[in-house]
Structure formats: structure tokens, C-alpha cells
Design a protein around this motif. Structure first.
Motif, PDB file in Angstrom:
ATOM      1  N   CYS A  56      12.618 114.529  59.871  1.00  0.00           N
ATOM      2  CA  CYS A  56      13.872 114.036  60.436  1.00  0.00           C
ATOM      3  C   CYS A  56      13.565 113.469  61.824  1.00  0.00           C
ATOM      4  CB  CYS A  56      14.887 115.161  60.537  1.00  0.00           C
ATOM      5  SG  CYS A  56      16.322 114.739  61.550  1.00  0.00           S
ATOM      6  N   CYS A 109      15.591 116.077  64.642  1.00  0.00           N
ATOM      7  CA  CYS A 109      15.187 117.471  64.872  1.00  0.00           C
ATOM      8  C   CYS A 109      13.706 117.714  64.564  1.00  0.00           C
ATOM      9  CB  CYS A 109      16.069 118.426  64.064  1.00  0.00           C
ATOM     10  SG  CYS A 109      15.797 118.316  62.290  1.00  0.00           S
ATOM     11  N   CYS A 126      18.170 114.177  58.732  1.00  0.00           N
ATOM     12  CA  CYS A 126      18.468 115.217  57.753  1.00  0.00           C
ATOM     13  C   CYS A 126      19.984 115.404  57.690  1.00  0.00           C
ATOM     14  CB  CYS A 126      17.766 116.519  58.124  1.00  0.00           C
ATOM     15  SG  CYS A 126      18.437 117.326  59.584  1.00  0.00           S
ATOM     16  N   CYS A 148      21.639 116.864  60.995  1.00  0.00           N
ATOM     17  CA  CYS A 148      21.621 115.959  62.165  1.00  0.00           C
ATOM     18  C   CYS A 148      22.539 114.756  61.945  1.00  0.00           C
ATOM     19  CB  CYS A 148      20.212 115.462  62.451  1.00  0.00           C
ATOM     20  SG  CYS A 148      19.126 116.723  63.115  1.00  0.00           S
TER      21      CYS A 148
HETATM   22 ZN   LIG Z   1      17.394 116.772  61.541  1.00  0.00          ZN
END
Ligand SMILES: [Zn+2]
Length: 240
Positions: free
Chosen positions: A159, A162, A182, A185
Motif C-alpha cells: 500500500c 501505510c 489498501c 487507507c
Molecule cells: Zn494502507
């Protein structure tokens, strides 16, 4: 002074009464624009050796202003490709993108060979199969590799926000972030589109493999549509 180039003819444009400007991707100088003087006259022989989607050795005289083509020897006419409408539309679409994202007069041997391999692989499958999905997935493979080669690479393992490894869940592509978000997020982000797990797998395969190996890939229309959407979103952001 005459220069010799190994080139792939991308495009031609009529100018003046009988001339044309050709856009050619060359091994030696990247993308160039050169003048074909008098090529539209009825008995001009040169024009037949300068059709778009042809590989040729091209001779250019350089003085002031735009170089003038003095000769051309066709090295590969790619007749199989020229006879296949599905492949043709894919290739001219790819040429359009290449013209937009690659600047003139910048030698880039990697991109030259990538393009050459794409054309040769596309010709191979165009004579073997009528399956449009196979031709489309090859084009998408070329385009994702081209963008990566031109410096527009995006992370396909983690991702982009993150940094966690992507899971088989609902993931999103964000052109502005140049990457995949992701599920958790993505909640706080705008300007994102769904990227299918299959698409993520395909992009990983594209980036890890040579073009000639991508001819083995099979895909369905749903895979292709999602990959095309991601590509379109990314391109719009790049050329903005
Ligand atoms: Zn993420």
C-alpha cells in the motif's frame, strides 16, 4: 551532412504542397521529426519506404532547421500486423501514448528495443490468433512497461500510504499517489478507482517479464477493462 538512423516510423503528417513530416522513433536519437520533401508527388519513390509502422534504415541530411530525409531502406515491413485491424488499432493507440510521454531528441535504447519487441511479438500473435483479449493484454503489458521505463513506475506489492503488503481485498488505485491503496487507507482518500486483484497480478507479471513472454498470457474482457481503466486514469494524470 548525412546521418543514418535505425528507426520505427510512428506517424506522418502532410505539410505544404507535396511534403510530409514524419515522426520516427530511432535507436540513435530517440524520437525525431524529419521532413520528407516532395514525397506526395505522384512519382515520388521514397514515400513507399516511409509508411507508419515500418522498421527502416533512414538517411537524414541535417542543416539549418528540420532534417530532410534523403533515403530509406525498409528492414521490416510488419505485413502481418498491417493486415490485422485489431492489432493495428492497439498499435496506433500505443504510438499516440509514446508520442505524448516521450520527449524529442532523447536517446533511449531501452524504449526503442521495448517498442521493437512489442511490434515483433504483436505480429507473431496477430497471425496466430483472432483472440482480441490476447492482443489487448500484450498491448497493456507494453504500456505498463513503457511507463515504468519512462519513469512512471508504481508500487504493486505494498500500500502506497501505510506500506503494508497488499491483501486480496478491495484495493484502489490512486494516480495522484502513483500507487495502490489498501481498503482501510482508501477510506480517507478521494480520486481513486477500484483495482481488481487480478489486475494487480497482471501488472506484477508485466513488470517482471520480457514482452516476448507476455504473448503466453490469457485474459478475459473483465481483466482488460479494469487494466485499461487504471492505465487511462494514470495517463490522464501524467499528461495533465
Ligand atoms: Zn494502507
Amino acid at each position: 551532412m548525412d546521418f543514418k538512423y535505425s528507426g520505427i516510423i510512428l506517424n506522418k503528417k502532410d505539410v505544404g504542397e507535396a511534403d510530409r513530416i514524419y515522426t520516427i522513433f530511432t535507436l540513435e536519437a530517440g524520437k525525431i521529426r524529419v521532413l520528407g520533401k516532395g514525397v506526395r508527388r505522384p512519382n515520388a519513390k521514397l514515400a513507399g519506404h516511409l509508411e507508419p509502422l515500418t522498421c527502416a534504415e533512414i538517411f537524414v541530411a541535417k542543416g539549418k532547421g528540420m532534417g530532410k530525409i534523403t533515403g530509406s531502406i525498409v528492414t521490416d515491413n510488419l505485413v502481418g500486423l498491417k493486415a490485422d485491424l485489431d492489432s493495428l488499432s492497439n498499435i496506433f493507440y500505443s504510438f499516440g501514448i509514446l508520442e505524448k510521454i516521450i520527449s524529442e531528441q532523447e536517446e533511449d535504447r531501452e524504449v526503442f528495443y521495448l517498442l521493437l519487441e512489442y511490434l515483433q511479438s504483436a505480429e507473431k500473435i496477430s497471425v496466430k490468433t483472432a483472440d482480441k483479449c490476447k492482443k489487448d493484454i500484450l498491448m497493456l503489458g507494453f504500456l505498463f512497461k513503457l511507463l515504468a521505463e519512462a519513469g512512471y513506475c508504481f508500487e504493486v506489492e505494498k500500500c502506497v500510504l501505510c506500506g503494508k503488503k497488499l491483501k486480496l481485498e478491495k484495493n484502489y488505485f490512486s494516480a495522484a499517489r502513483s500507487g495502490i491503496l489498501c481498503g482501510s487507507c482508501a477510506k480517507e482518500e478521494g480520486g481513486k478507482i477500484v483495482i481488481e486483484n487480478e489486475s494487480i497480478k497482471f501488472i506484477r507479471i508485466f513488470l517482471k517479464n520480457k514482452i516476448e513472454n507476455l504473448v503466453k498470457l490469457s485474459a478475459n474482457r473483465k481483466n482488460i477493462n479494469n487494466l485499461k481503466m487504471v492505465m487511462k486514469e494514470f495517463l490522464e494524470w501524467i499528461v495533465k
